[in-house]
Design a protein around this motif. Structure first.
Motif, PDB file in Angstrom:
ATOM      1  N   LYS A  76       0.822  -1.201   0.000  1.00  0.00           N
ATOM      2  CA  LYS A  76       0.000   0.000   0.000  1.00  0.00           C
ATOM      3  C   LYS A  76       0.859   1.256   0.000  1.00  0.00           C
ATOM      4  O   LYS A  76       0.424   2.313  -0.438  1.00  0.00           O
ATOM      5  CB  LYS A  76      -0.915  -0.011   1.225  1.00  0.00           C
ATOM      6  CG  LYS A  76      -1.942  -1.124   1.196  1.00  0.00           C
ATOM      7  CD  LYS A  76      -2.811  -1.081   2.439  1.00  0.00           C
ATOM      8  CE  LYS A  76      -3.847  -2.202   2.434  1.00  0.00           C
ATOM      9  NZ  LYS A  76      -4.673  -2.187   3.674  1.00  0.00           N
ATOM     10  N   ASN A  77       2.076   1.150   0.521  1.00  0.00           N
ATOM     11  CA  ASN A  77       2.936   2.313   0.632  1.00  0.00           C
ATOM     12  C   ASN A  77       3.269   2.896  -0.727  1.00  0.00           C
ATOM     13  O   ASN A  77       3.597   4.072  -0.843  1.00  0.00           O
ATOM     14  CB  ASN A  77       4.221   1.946   1.372  1.00  0.00           C
ATOM     15  CG  ASN A  77       5.016   3.172   1.755  1.00  0.00           C
ATOM     16  OD1 ASN A  77       4.464   4.131   2.276  1.00  0.00           O
ATOM     17  ND2 ASN A  77       6.308   3.154   1.474  1.00  0.00           N
ATOM     18  N   GLU A  79       1.180   3.403  -2.971  1.00  0.00           N
ATOM     19  CA  GLU A  79       0.056   4.200  -3.403  1.00  0.00           C
ATOM     20  C   GLU A  79       0.034   5.570  -2.746  1.00  0.00           C
ATOM     21  O   GLU A  79      -0.464   6.533  -3.299  1.00  0.00           O
ATOM     22  CB  GLU A  79      -1.245   3.456  -3.087  1.00  0.00           C
ATOM     23  CG  GLU A  79      -1.329   2.082  -3.757  1.00  0.00           C
ATOM     24  CD  GLU A  79      -2.536   1.300  -3.282  1.00  0.00           C
ATOM     25  OE1 GLU A  79      -3.363   1.887  -2.538  1.00  0.00           O
ATOM     26  OE2 GLU A  79      -2.664   0.121  -3.654  1.00  0.00           O
ATOM     27  N   ARG A  80       0.541   5.668  -1.481  1.00  0.00           N
ATOM     28  CA  ARG A  80       0.510   6.950  -0.800  1.00  0.00           C
ATOM     29  C   ARG A  80       1.620   7.020   0.237  1.00  0.00           C
ATOM     30  O   ARG A  80       2.457   6.130   0.308  1.00  0.00           O
ATOM     31  CB  ARG A  80      -0.865   7.193  -0.179  1.00  0.00           C
ATOM     32  CG  ARG A  80      -1.336   6.107   0.757  1.00  0.00           C
ATOM     33  CD  ARG A  80      -2.812   6.323   1.100  1.00  0.00           C
ATOM     34  NE  ARG A  80      -3.339   5.291   1.957  1.00  0.00           N
ATOM     35  CZ  ARG A  80      -3.236   5.279   3.273  1.00  0.00           C
ATOM     36  NH1 ARG A  80      -2.576   6.252   3.876  1.00  0.00           N
ATOM     37  NH2 ARG A  80      -3.770   4.316   3.983  1.00  0.00           N
ATOM     38  N   THR A  83       1.491   4.006   5.648  1.00  0.00           N
ATOM     39  CA  THR A  83       0.403   3.126   6.046  1.00  0.00           C
ATOM     40  C   THR A  83       0.782   2.390   7.321  1.00  0.00           C
ATOM     41  O   THR A  83       1.963   2.165   7.592  1.00  0.00           O
ATOM     42  CB  THR A  83       0.094   2.074   4.954  1.00  0.00           C
ATOM     43  OG1 THR A  83       1.292   1.381   4.629  1.00  0.00           O
ATOM     44  CG2 THR A  83      -0.479   2.713   3.707  1.00  0.00           C
ATOM     45  N   GLN A 128      -7.153   7.470  13.816  1.00  0.00           N
ATOM     46  CA  GLN A 128      -8.493   7.153  13.337  1.00  0.00           C
ATOM     47  C   GLN A 128      -8.716   5.653  13.311  1.00  0.00           C
ATOM     48  O   GLN A 128      -7.795   4.879  13.029  1.00  0.00           O
ATOM     49  CB  GLN A 128      -8.728   7.730  11.932  1.00  0.00           C
ATOM     50  CG  GLN A 128      -8.935   9.232  11.903  1.00  0.00           C
ATOM     51  CD  GLN A 128      -9.601   9.690  10.617  1.00  0.00           C
ATOM     52  OE1 GLN A 128      -9.713   8.943   9.649  1.00  0.00           O
ATOM     53  NE2 GLN A 128     -10.045  10.934  10.594  1.00  0.00           N
ATOM     54  N   PRO A 130     -10.705   2.495  11.515  1.00  0.00           N
ATOM     55  CA  PRO A 130     -11.344   2.206  10.228  1.00  0.00           C
ATOM     56  C   PRO A 130     -12.812   1.875  10.416  1.00  0.00           C
ATOM     57  O   PRO A 130     -13.241   1.440  11.487  1.00  0.00           O
ATOM     58  CB  PRO A 130     -10.555   0.993   9.725  1.00  0.00           C
ATOM     59  CG  PRO A 130     -10.068   0.320  10.967  1.00  0.00           C
ATOM     60  CD  PRO A 130      -9.794   1.428  11.951  1.00  0.00           C
ATOM     61  N   TRP A 208      -2.482   5.175  14.120  1.00  0.00           N
ATOM     62  CA  TRP A 208      -1.715   6.057  13.234  1.00  0.00           C
ATOM     63  C   TRP A 208      -0.553   5.257  12.679  1.00  0.00           C
ATOM     64  O   TRP A 208       0.043   4.459  13.411  1.00  0.00           O
ATOM     65  CB  TRP A 208      -1.177   7.270  13.997  1.00  0.00           C
ATOM     66  CG  TRP A 208      -0.476   8.266  13.096  1.00  0.00           C
ATOM     67  CD1 TRP A 208      -1.022   9.338  12.453  1.00  0.00           C
ATOM     68  CD2 TRP A 208       0.913   8.250  12.727  1.00  0.00           C
ATOM     69  NE1 TRP A 208      -0.071   9.986  11.712  1.00  0.00           N
ATOM     70  CE2 TRP A 208       1.138   9.333  11.853  1.00  0.00           C
ATOM     71  CE3 TRP A 208       1.993   7.411  13.027  1.00  0.00           C
ATOM     72  CZ2 TRP A 208       2.372   9.605  11.298  1.00  0.00           C
ATOM     73  CZ3 TRP A 208       3.229   7.684  12.473  1.00  0.00           C
ATOM     74  CH2 TRP A 208       3.420   8.775  11.624  1.00  0.00           C
ATOM     75  N   ASN A 210      -2.871   6.625   9.077  1.00  0.00           N
ATOM     76  CA  ASN A 210      -4.170   6.257   8.521  1.00  0.00           C
ATOM     77  C   ASN A 210      -4.439   7.102   7.286  1.00  0.00           C
ATOM     78  O   ASN A 210      -3.590   7.908   6.885  1.00  0.00           O
ATOM     79  CB  ASN A 210      -5.255   6.449   9.580  1.00  0.00           C
ATOM     80  CG  ASN A 210      -5.196   7.839  10.204  1.00  0.00           C
ATOM     81  OD1 ASN A 210      -5.397   8.845   9.540  1.00  0.00           O
ATOM     82  ND2 ASN A 210      -4.870   7.897  11.515  1.00  0.00           N
ATOM     83  N   LYS A 211      -5.590   6.926   6.693  1.00  0.00           N
ATOM     84  CA  LYS A 211      -5.896   7.634   5.442  1.00  0.00           C
ATOM     85  C   LYS A 211      -5.937   9.148   5.633  1.00  0.00           C
ATOM     86  O   LYS A 211      -5.598   9.908   4.724  1.00  0.00           O
ATOM     87  CB  LYS A 211      -7.242   7.147   4.895  1.00  0.00           C
ATOM     88  CG  LYS A 211      -7.225   5.720   4.391  1.00  0.00           C
ATOM     89  CD  LYS A 211      -8.577   5.319   3.839  1.00  0.00           C
ATOM     90  CE  LYS A 211      -8.557   3.882   3.325  1.00  0.00           C
ATOM     91  NZ  LYS A 211      -9.883   3.465   2.797  1.00  0.00           N
ATOM     92  N   ALA A 212      -6.369   9.584   6.809  1.00  0.00           N
ATOM     93  CA  ALA A 212      -6.470  11.022   7.050  1.00  0.00           C
ATOM     94  C   ALA A 212      -5.133  11.648   7.435  1.00  0.00           C
ATOM     95  O   ALA A 212      -4.924  12.846   7.230  1.00  0.00           O
ATOM     96  CB  ALA A 212      -7.498  11.295   8.151  1.00  0.00           C
ATOM     97  N   ASP A 214      -1.351  10.450   6.842  1.00  0.00           N
ATOM     98  CA  ASP A 214      -0.400   9.457   6.339  1.00  0.00           C
ATOM     99  C   ASP A 214       0.997  10.043   6.161  1.00  0.00           C
ATOM    100  O   ASP A 214       1.754   9.645   5.280  1.00  0.00           O
ATOM    101  CB  ASP A 214      -0.888   8.850   5.031  1.00  0.00           C
ATOM    102  CG  ASP A 214      -1.001   9.869   3.895  1.00  0.00           C
ATOM    103  OD1 ASP A 214      -0.797  11.076   4.165  1.00  0.00           O
ATOM    104  OD2 ASP A 214      -1.281   9.457   2.760  1.00  0.00           O
TER     105      ASP A 214
END
Length: 455
Positions: A76-77, A79-80, A83, A128, A130, A208, A210-212, A214
């Motif tokens: 996943k890392n 992609e943004r 994570t 956050q 999920p 932490w 998280n999507k908010a 990262d």
């Protein structure tokens, strides 16, 4: 009545009273209202690389994730920014995972962690939880296919262990993949581990990154200093201090040098390390492996047989102390270990881990009087480790870059074109080792599952 009988009765009564008193002083301990877990990891010498095809294999991914240089988070890392789970990857860099839970609010969705200025993430991290995901498909388990004798790779696996240039008596242990002998398998697959899995992000359990939020840990970040958690259902004054001795660990500076006498691993001393462990895995003939004839070779620095896959991870202080007495884990003062040349090929993937001690804090502190019940409002566990990965072809890449000692890590590139060519060759070698190793374990695990289902 004998004059001694009353005395005997009195003495026996005294012992009975003493025993009863001793039993009564067992301190009662209630679970903390809130708990926080912080994992800190430093990786060097490797690159984020997901263990492809391991999704859905349950707890096995934790063990094999580190072995193959990555984990679910590593995939996943790409992609943004960041994570949760990178502390279980092997992606080069410094990572932190935080999980929080409280009995006063099982549906906790979010929380805030105030962090010191030195973290370069101040003033706070946003934790956050999920959302609860709806199950996909028809809810049935996916059928496992492709199991059977035809999928078992042909060849053997070899296990060596212990520091020393000479192959010791009774080594190596040999596993014939074609025989599937249960006794042979149980003897060969020895992997000590006392690692407790960090509670993963879940509904009611914010974490932490998280999507908010990262963000990555910036270069030179330090988590030493005062931290504080706040959120609905958390106790007031949930504050604690991480001292400098329990900050993120520095990178392991390790290298290998090969000679006719053996393979020498050396690393720079680290004051923060409580122990060391070295593990290697490689193939004897990659070309033959591509045709299904595989010979995997494993070696670890342990004085007892151990493949080492479970030990390249956090271990509690008590386990480190126990295994150091058994000479499974090297002492904190160790700076080198030599392996027989037969045990570590040029194609071997290598890991050197420095363990850090845990930091455990709770409030209020445990009462010294055992008659007083301990009712902590919160507790925090901080774990630390630092791991260096020396990949196949590092010697060639280092030479192309104009580096010094063979296999040193990290290496500064001086000749980009030559370095890229060497890196391409290294990547191909690494992928060959990973694919062959994964095929072996995948088929072994499938056969084990087949045996269970057939009972």
């Amino acid at each position: 009545m004998s004059p001694l009988k009353p005395l005997a009765l009195a003495v026996s009564g005294l012992f009975a009273f003493s025993s009863a008193s001793a039993a009564e002083v067992v301190q009662k301990v209630k679970p903390p209202v809130s708990q926080a877990y912080i994992d800190l990891a430093t990786f060097t010498g490797g690159a984020p690389s997901p263990a492809a095809g391991m999704a859905g294999m349950g707890g096995v991914t934790g063990m094999l994730g580190g072995l193959f240089g990555g984990g679910v988070g590593a995939a996943k890392n790409a992609e943004r920014g960041n994570t949760f789970g990178q502390t279980q990857g092997q992606g080069q860099g410094r990572w932190m995972d935080v999980t929080l839970l409280t009995r006063e609010n099982p549906k906790l969705k979010a929380a805030t962690q105030a962090v010191p200025a030195g973290s370069k993430l101040a003033p706070s991290l946003n934790l956050q939880a999920p959302e609860l995901e709806k199950p996909g498909g028809d809810g049935n388990m996916e059928q496992v296919t492709g199991m059977g004798d035809n999928n078992m790779p042909k060849g053997k696996m070899y296990l060596y262990w212990g520091c020393g240039a000479e192959v010791r008596k009774g080594q190596p242990l040999v596993l014939d993949l074609a025989k599937m002998d249960p006794a042979q398998y149980s003897k060969f697959f020895q992997n000590r581990s006392a690692t407790q899995h960090l509670p993963a992000p879940a509904p009611g359990r914010p974490a932490w990154p998280n999507k908010a939020d990262d963000r990555l840990l910036p270069e030179g970040a330090s988590v030493a200093g005062e931290h504080a958690f706040s959120g609905e259902g958390l106790p007031e004054g949930f504050k604690f201090n991480i001292d400098g001795a329990h900050d993120l660990m520095p990178a392991v500076e390790a290298n290998r040098s090969d000679s006719a006498g053996g393979v020498l691993f050396k690393w720079k001393a680290m004051p923060q390390a409580t122990g060391w462990f070295v593990q290697a895995m490689g193939m004897r003939d990659p070309a033959a492996a591509g045709e299904g004839e595989i010979e995997m070779v494993y070696w670890s620095s342990s004085e007892l047989p151990d493949m080492g896959m479970g030990l390249i991870n956090y271990q509690p202080d008590s386990a480190i102390a126990k295994w150091q007495k058994e000479k499974v884990i090297l002492p904190a003062s160790a700076t080198e270990c030599v392996a027989p040349k037969e045990a570590v090929s040029a194609m071997a993937m290598l890991h050197v881990i420095a363990y850090g001690d845990e930091l455990n804090m709770a409030y209020p502190p445990r009462p010294k009087d055992p008659k007083v019940t301990w009712e902590p409002q919160w507790d925090v566990k901080v774990r630390r480790k630092s791991v260096a990965s020396l990949m196949p072809g590092m010697s060639a890449m280092n030479a192309a870059m104009g580096g010094g000692e063979a296999g040193s890590a990290p290496v500064a590139a001086k000749q980009p074109q030559q370095a890229k060519a060497a890196q391409d060759g290294t990547n191909e070698a690494v992928e060959a080792v990973k694919k062959s190793a994964f095929d072996v374990f995948k088929n072994v695990l499938q056969r084990k599952a087949e045996e269970v289902l057939s009972r």
